[in-house]
Design an enzyme around this catalytic site. Structure first.
Site, PDB file in Angstrom:
ATOM      1  N   ASN A   9      63.434  -8.171   6.072  1.00 30.92           N
ATOM      2  CA  ASN A   9      63.756  -7.562   4.982  1.00 30.92           C
ATOM      3  C   ASN A   9      65.070  -7.300   4.925  1.00 30.92           C
ATOM      4  O   ASN A   9      65.500  -6.918   5.384  1.00 30.92           O
ATOM      5  CB  ASN A   9      63.287  -5.474   5.810  1.00 30.92           C
ATOM      6  CG  ASN A   9      63.251  -4.635   4.850  1.00 30.92           C
ATOM      7  OD1 ASN A   9      63.489  -4.816   3.658  1.00 30.92           O
ATOM      8  ND2 ASN A   9      63.280  -3.318   5.416  1.00 30.92           N
ATOM      9  N   LYS A  11      66.089  -5.579   2.611  1.00 30.47           N
ATOM     10  CA  LYS A  11      66.816  -4.058   1.785  1.00 30.47           C
ATOM     11  C   LYS A  11      67.060  -4.774   0.175  1.00 30.47           C
ATOM     12  O   LYS A  11      67.321  -5.593  -0.709  1.00 30.47           O
ATOM     13  CB  LYS A  11      67.589  -3.482   2.907  1.00 30.47           C
ATOM     14  CG  LYS A  11      66.536  -3.844   4.281  1.00 30.47           C
ATOM     15  CD  LYS A  11      67.758  -2.192   4.749  1.00 30.47           C
ATOM     16  CE  LYS A  11      67.151  -2.558   6.458  1.00 30.47           C
ATOM     17  NZ  LYS A  11      67.803  -1.632   7.257  1.00 30.47           N
ATOM     18  N   HIS A  96      59.438   3.115   5.703  1.00 33.35           N
ATOM     19  CA  HIS A  96      60.768   2.516   5.947  1.00 33.35           C
ATOM     20  C   HIS A  96      61.084   3.337   6.142  1.00 33.35           C
ATOM     21  O   HIS A  96      60.822   4.564   5.188  1.00 33.35           O
ATOM     22  CB  HIS A  96      60.988   1.038   5.488  1.00 33.35           C
ATOM     23  CG  HIS A  96      62.027   0.972   6.280  1.00 33.35           C
ATOM     24  ND1 HIS A  96      63.857   1.182   5.877  1.00 33.35           N
ATOM     25  CD2 HIS A  96      62.734  -0.378   7.484  1.00 33.35           C
ATOM     26  CE1 HIS A  96      64.566   0.582   7.058  1.00 33.35           C
ATOM     27  NE2 HIS A  96      63.777  -0.456   7.256  1.00 33.35           N
ATOM     28  N   GLU A  98      64.712   4.560   5.953  1.00 28.82           N
ATOM     29  CA  GLU A  98      65.089   4.343   4.633  1.00 28.82           C
ATOM     30  C   GLU A  98      64.926   5.199   3.147  1.00 28.82           C
ATOM     31  O   GLU A  98      64.329   5.748   3.394  1.00 28.82           O
ATOM     32  CB  GLU A  98      65.786   3.728   4.203  1.00 28.82           C
ATOM     33  CG  GLU A  98      67.014   3.093   4.916  1.00 28.82           C
ATOM     34  CD  GLU A  98      66.872   1.727   5.414  1.00 28.82           C
ATOM     35  OE1 GLU A  98      66.603   0.927   4.581  1.00 28.82           O
ATOM     36  OE2 GLU A  98      67.862   1.137   5.971  1.00 28.82           O
ATOM     37  N   GLU A 168      60.626   0.886  14.580  1.00 24.32           N
ATOM     38  CA  GLU A 168      61.910   1.166  14.276  1.00 24.32           C
ATOM     39  C   GLU A 168      62.789   2.229  14.428  1.00 24.32           C
ATOM     40  O   GLU A 168      62.659   3.469  13.632  1.00 24.32           O
ATOM     41  CB  GLU A 168      62.085   0.320  12.463  1.00 24.32           C
ATOM     42  CG  GLU A 168      61.494  -1.121  12.158  1.00 24.32           C
ATOM     43  CD  GLU A 168      62.450  -1.423  11.292  1.00 24.32           C
ATOM     44  OE1 GLU A 168      62.435  -2.558  11.186  1.00 24.32           O
ATOM     45  OE2 GLU A 168      62.493  -0.465  10.412  1.00 24.32           O
ATOM     46  N   GLY A 174      70.664  -1.125  12.038  1.00 21.61           N
ATOM     47  CA  GLY A 174      71.739  -1.386  11.266  1.00 21.61           C
ATOM     48  C   GLY A 174      73.097  -0.752  12.045  1.00 21.61           C
ATOM     49  O   GLY A 174      74.125  -0.329  11.853  1.00 21.61           O
ATOM     50  N   SER A 214      68.884  -3.812  15.011  1.00 22.58           N
ATOM     51  CA  SER A 214      69.643  -4.575  15.365  1.00 22.58           C
ATOM     52  C   SER A 214      68.990  -5.507  16.075  1.00 22.58           C
ATOM     53  O   SER A 214      69.781  -6.375  17.136  1.00 22.58           O
ATOM     54  CB  SER A 214      70.714  -3.641  15.931  1.00 22.58           C
ATOM     55  OG  SER A 214      71.184  -2.648  15.067  1.00 22.58           O
TER      56      SER A 214
HETATM   57  P1  13P Z   1      68.936  -4.282  10.921  1.00 22.44           P
HETATM   58  O1  13P Z   1      68.162  -5.125  11.833  1.00 22.44           O
HETATM   59  O2  13P Z   1      69.632  -4.511  10.120  1.00 22.44           O
HETATM   60  O3  13P Z   1      69.071  -3.068  11.967  1.00 22.44           O
HETATM   61  O4  13P Z   1      67.214  -3.725  10.063  1.00 22.44           O
HETATM   62  C1  13P Z   1      66.430  -3.183  10.773  1.00 22.44           C
HETATM   63  C2  13P Z   1      65.102  -3.120   9.799  1.00 22.44           C
HETATM   64  O5  13P Z   1      65.536  -1.460   8.938  1.00 22.44           O
HETATM   65  C3  13P Z   1      64.296  -3.391   8.916  1.00 22.44           C
HETATM   66  O6  13P Z   1      63.468  -3.395   8.063  1.00 22.44           O
END
Ligand code: 13P
Length: 252
Positions: A9, A11, A96, A98, A168, A174, A214
Site C-alpha cells: 500500500n 499510500k 483502511h 486512515e 491492521e 507506521g 509495521s
Molecule cells: P506500515 O507497514 O507502514 O506500518 O503500514 C501498514 C499499512 O497501513 C498498510 O495498509
C-alpha cells in the site's frame, strides 16, 4: 486452498516518475525470480494506468487504495470503481483505518464502496482493526466483528470469495510496533471463526487474511508461519524494492 499474498500500500507517496521507477524495478526483480506468493501493489490513482502497462500482471497484481461510493456522475474529484477497473487494476483497498479516521468513512459508506467494487469486477482488500484504546479495553474482537458485519457480511458467499481481509491494528501502523505473531494469530483465528459462522468452514478456509502494521523482512517469517496469517499488507516497507522483496521472500 487460500492464496498467500503480499500486498503493498503505497499510500500518498511517490510522484508519477518515482512510482514508475519503483514498479519497473519490482517487475524486473520478480519476473527474474518468480515469487512463492501472489504479489499486489496498490498505488495512488494517477499511477494506475501507467503502472498497469509496465508490470507483468501474471506476476504482480495492481490495485487502487480507494474508490468512490457512487457509480458515476457529478461527484467532483472522485474516482469510481469502474474507472479503477478500466486502468487494468484488479484490486482495491477499502476500509483502511486512515480513510475511516481522516475521511470519515463509515461502515455504511464502505458497504456502498464494496458493492460497487465487486459489481465492477474488482477484488477488495478490506481492512479492519482496533485502536490502542480498544485493544487496552480488550475490545478488539468486538471491533473487527462489527467492521465485518457493517460492510461485507451482507454479501452472498460467491461475492465474499472476492474479499481479502487485512487485519491492521491501528496502533501498529507506521509506529514500528508490530503485533506479536501470537497476538496476530489469535485475532486472525477469531476472524476466520466468525467468517465460518457466517459463511461456513469452506469459505472461511478459502479466505486470505493478511496482517498489516509495521511488517518488515525481519518479522514477516514469524508472522507468516502462523496458520491463520496468509500474508501481509505492507505500507512503509513496500516503497523500496529490497525491503518489499525481503517480505515476499518470507514465503520461501
Ligand atoms: P506500515 O507497514 O507502514 O506500518 O503500514 C501498514 C499499512 O497501513 C498498510 O495498509
Amino acid at each position: 486452498m487460500r492464496k498467500k499474498i503480499v500486498a503493498g500500500n503505497w499510500k500518498m507517496n511517490k510522484n508519477l516518475q518515482e512510482g514508475v521507477a519503483l514498479a519497473t524495478e519490482l517487475n524486473e526483480v520478480l519476473t527474474a525470480e518468480t515469487p512463492n506468493c501472489d504479489v499486489v501493489i496498490c498505488t495512488p490513482f494517477i499511477h494506475l494506468a501507467t503502472v498497469s502497462d509496465i508490470i507483468d500482471h501474471s506476476v504482480i497484481g495492481l490495485g487502487a487504495e480507494n474508490c468512490a461510493d457512487k457509480a458515476s456522475g457529478a461527484y467532483t474529484g472522485e474516482v469510481s470503481a469502474e474507472m479503477v477497473k478500466s486502468t487494468g487494476a484488479e484490486y482495491v483497498i477499502l476500509g483502511h483505518s486512515e480513510r475511516r479516521e481522516y475521511y470519515n468513512e463509515t461502515p455504511a459508506i464502505l458497504k456502498e464502496k464494496v458493492d460497487l467494487a465487486l459489481i465492477n469486477g474488482l477484488k477488495v482488500i478490506f481492512c479492519i482493526g482496533e485502536s490502542l484504546a480498544q485493544r487496552e479495553a480488550n475490545e478488539q474482537n468486538a471491533v473487527v466483528k462489527a467492521e465485518l458485519e457493517g460492510s461485507v457480511f451482507h454479501l452472498a458467499p460467491a461475492e465474499f470469495a472476492n474479499i481479502v481481509i487485512a487485519y491492521e491494528p491501528i496502533w501498529a501502523i507506521g509506529t514500528g510496533k508490530t503485533a506479536t505473531a501470537e497476538q496476530a494469530e489469535e485475532i486472525h483465528a477469531y476472524i476466520r471463526s466468525i467468517i465460518a459462522e457466517k459463511y461456513g468452514d469452506e469459505v472461511a478456509e478459502n479466505t486470505s487474511i493478511l496482517y498489516g502494521g509495521s511488517c518488515k523482512a525481519s518479522n514477516a517469517p514469524e508472522l507468516f508461519a502462523k496458520k491463520d496469517i496468509d500474508g501481509g499488507l505492507i505500507g512503509g516497507a513496500s516503497l523500496k524494492v529490497p525491503d518489499f522483496k525481503g517480505i515476499i521472500d518470507a514465503w520461501k
